[in-house]
Motif scaffolding. Structure first.
Motif, mmCIF file in Angstrom:
data_model
loop_
_atom_site.group_PDB
_atom_site.id
_atom_site.type_symbol
_atom_site.label_atom_id
_atom_site.label_comp_id
_atom_site.label_asym_id
_atom_site.label_seq_id
_atom_site.Cartn_x
_atom_site.Cartn_y
_atom_site.Cartn_z
ATOM 1 N N SER A 124 43.112 40.540 38.021
ATOM 2 C CA SER A 124 42.772 41.732 38.817
ATOM 3 C C SER A 124 42.115 42.778 37.944
ATOM 4 C CB SER A 124 44.031 42.320 39.485
ATOM 5 O OG SER A 124 44.929 42.846 38.528
ATOM 6 N N ILE A 125 41.385 43.691 38.620
ATOM 7 C CA ILE A 125 40.716 44.780 37.937
ATOM 8 C C ILE A 125 41.019 46.081 38.678
ATOM 9 C CG2 ILE A 125 38.494 45.751 37.226
ATOM 10 C CD1 ILE A 125 37.330 42.935 37.270
ATOM 11 N N GLU A 126 41.465 47.075 37.948
ATOM 12 C CA GLU A 126 41.623 48.429 38.506
ATOM 13 C C GLU A 126 40.426 49.258 38.071
ATOM 14 O OE1 GLU A 126 45.603 50.395 38.289
ATOM 15 O OE2 GLU A 126 46.040 48.712 36.938
ATOM 16 N N GLN A 127 39.769 49.902 39.044
ATOM 17 C CA GLN A 127 38.639 50.759 38.654
ATOM 18 C C GLN A 127 38.392 51.826 39.727
ATOM 19 O OE1 GLN A 127 35.323 48.156 38.086
ATOM 20 N NE2 GLN A 127 35.219 47.511 40.210
ATOM 21 N N LYS A 184 37.898 51.189 33.485
ATOM 22 C CA LYS A 184 38.633 50.191 34.268
ATOM 23 C C LYS A 184 39.784 49.615 33.454
ATOM 24 C CE LYS A 184 34.824 47.871 34.444
ATOM 25 N NZ LYS A 184 33.739 46.908 34.729
ATOM 26 N N ILE A 185 40.684 48.952 34.152
ATOM 27 C CA ILE A 185 41.799 48.249 33.514
ATOM 28 C C ILE A 185 41.765 46.806 33.993
ATOM 29 C CG2 ILE A 185 44.287 48.142 33.166
ATOM 30 C CD1 ILE A 185 44.450 51.092 33.950
ATOM 31 N N LEU A 186 41.739 45.872 33.042
ATOM 32 C CA LEU A 186 41.695 44.449 33.362
ATOM 33 C C LEU A 186 43.084 43.845 33.153
ATOM 34 C CD1 LEU A 186 38.414 43.513 31.419
ATOM 35 C CD2 LEU A 186 38.634 44.435 33.733
ATOM 36 N N HIS A 187 43.547 43.102 34.133
ATOM 37 C CA HIS A 187 44.859 42.464 34.050
ATOM 38 C C HIS A 187 44.687 40.945 33.952
ATOM 39 C CE1 HIS A 187 47.228 46.099 35.028
ATOM 40 N NE2 HIS A 187 46.174 46.426 35.757
ATOM 41 N N TYR A 188 45.331 40.365 32.935
ATOM 42 C CA TYR A 188 45.233 38.930 32.692
ATOM 43 C C TYR A 188 46.624 38.292 32.750
ATOM 44 C CZ TYR A 188 40.505 39.779 30.884
ATOM 45 O OH TYR A 188 39.185 40.141 30.750
#
Length: 249
Positions: A246-249, A165-169
């Motif tokens: 947001s989270i991309e997964q 996953k990719i976490l966006h802060y």
């Protein structure tokens, strides 16, 4: 007379040793973080436009990283800065990566790391990520750019890559704080304490702090705290904090 020669010889030898130590320290400072550039060349790939949008593409080769060191579990990138490094956590010694690289080499630049007070999932209310601020601008030295208000306003993104996953802060605070251990000083699992802590952060007003008072961050949110040293002040830490958006997964 002989004693004078002996003393002179000792002083000369001491001078050479001190000079050698000083040069070694200078060399380490000047070349701090260079080993990470080689690691990036091996494991960071460009994102492909052909990847279906329904499948998240992780531009980091975590298999290679974890073959190198199983302690590597994530990668942090702060656009606008040089911060683009693997994140590690030791299972046995929280201080190990203060002076060891991710390749286990003894190195004063250390690594970017978390402690076992945090899980490795980024699901804790506050995940604290540590890194030295090196004199050559490497590691977490780039955090000090957030002392400039224009830079703070224009560079709000932090990306955490994980194997799946990719976490966006989004950054909401950057400020000078004392050197207390945050995770031992505040029970972030207690929402009342967590909210009081956030209220304290949003109430900070001083020349070395930048706070986005328009940001909405509550005790229901998950944040990360990037912590580094502040030159000449051993009892202070410079913190940059961001909220998961947001989270991309």
């Amino acid at each position: 007379m002989k004693k004078r020669y002996v003393v002179a010889g000792i002083l000369a030898a001491a001078g050479l040793i001190c000079g050698g130590i000083a040069y070694y320290q200078y060399y380490q400072d000047a070349h701090a973080g260079q080993e990470y550039e080689k690691i990036k060349e091996k494991v960071v790939t460009e994102e492909s436009e052909e990847t279906p949008k329904s499948i998240v593409e992780i531009p980091i080769d975590f298999q290679t990283l974890q073959n190198m060191n199983p302690d590597i579990y994530a990668w942090i990138k702060v656009p606008g800065t040089v911060i683009d490094y693997p994140i590690v956590q030791s299972g046995t010694d929280n201080s190990y990566y203060l002076n060891h690289s991710v390749e286990h080499d003894e190195n004063k630049a250390g690594a970017i790391f978390t402690e076992d007070y945090n899980t490795k999932t980024f699901e804790d209310p506050n995940t604290v990520i540590y890194g030295h601020g090196m004199a050559n601008g490497s590691m977490f030295d780039g955090l000090h750019q957030y002392m400039d208000r224009d830079f703070f306003d224009q560079n709000k993104e932090i990306i955490i890559y994980m194997p799946d996953k990719i976490l966006h802060y989004q950054i909401f605070a950057a400020y000078l704080y004392d050197n207390r251990h945050l995770l031992q000083s505040f029970n972030f699992d207690n929402k009342d304490i967590y909210q009081a802590y956030l209220d304290m952060v949003f109430g900070i007003r001083d020349m070395k702090s930048n706070i986005d008072t328009a940001a909405s961050v509550t005790a229901d949110d998950k944040i990360i705290t990037l912590s580094t040293c502040y030159a000449g002040m051993d009892n202070r830490r410079y913190l940059v904090q961001a909220v998961l958006v947001s989270i991309e997964q």
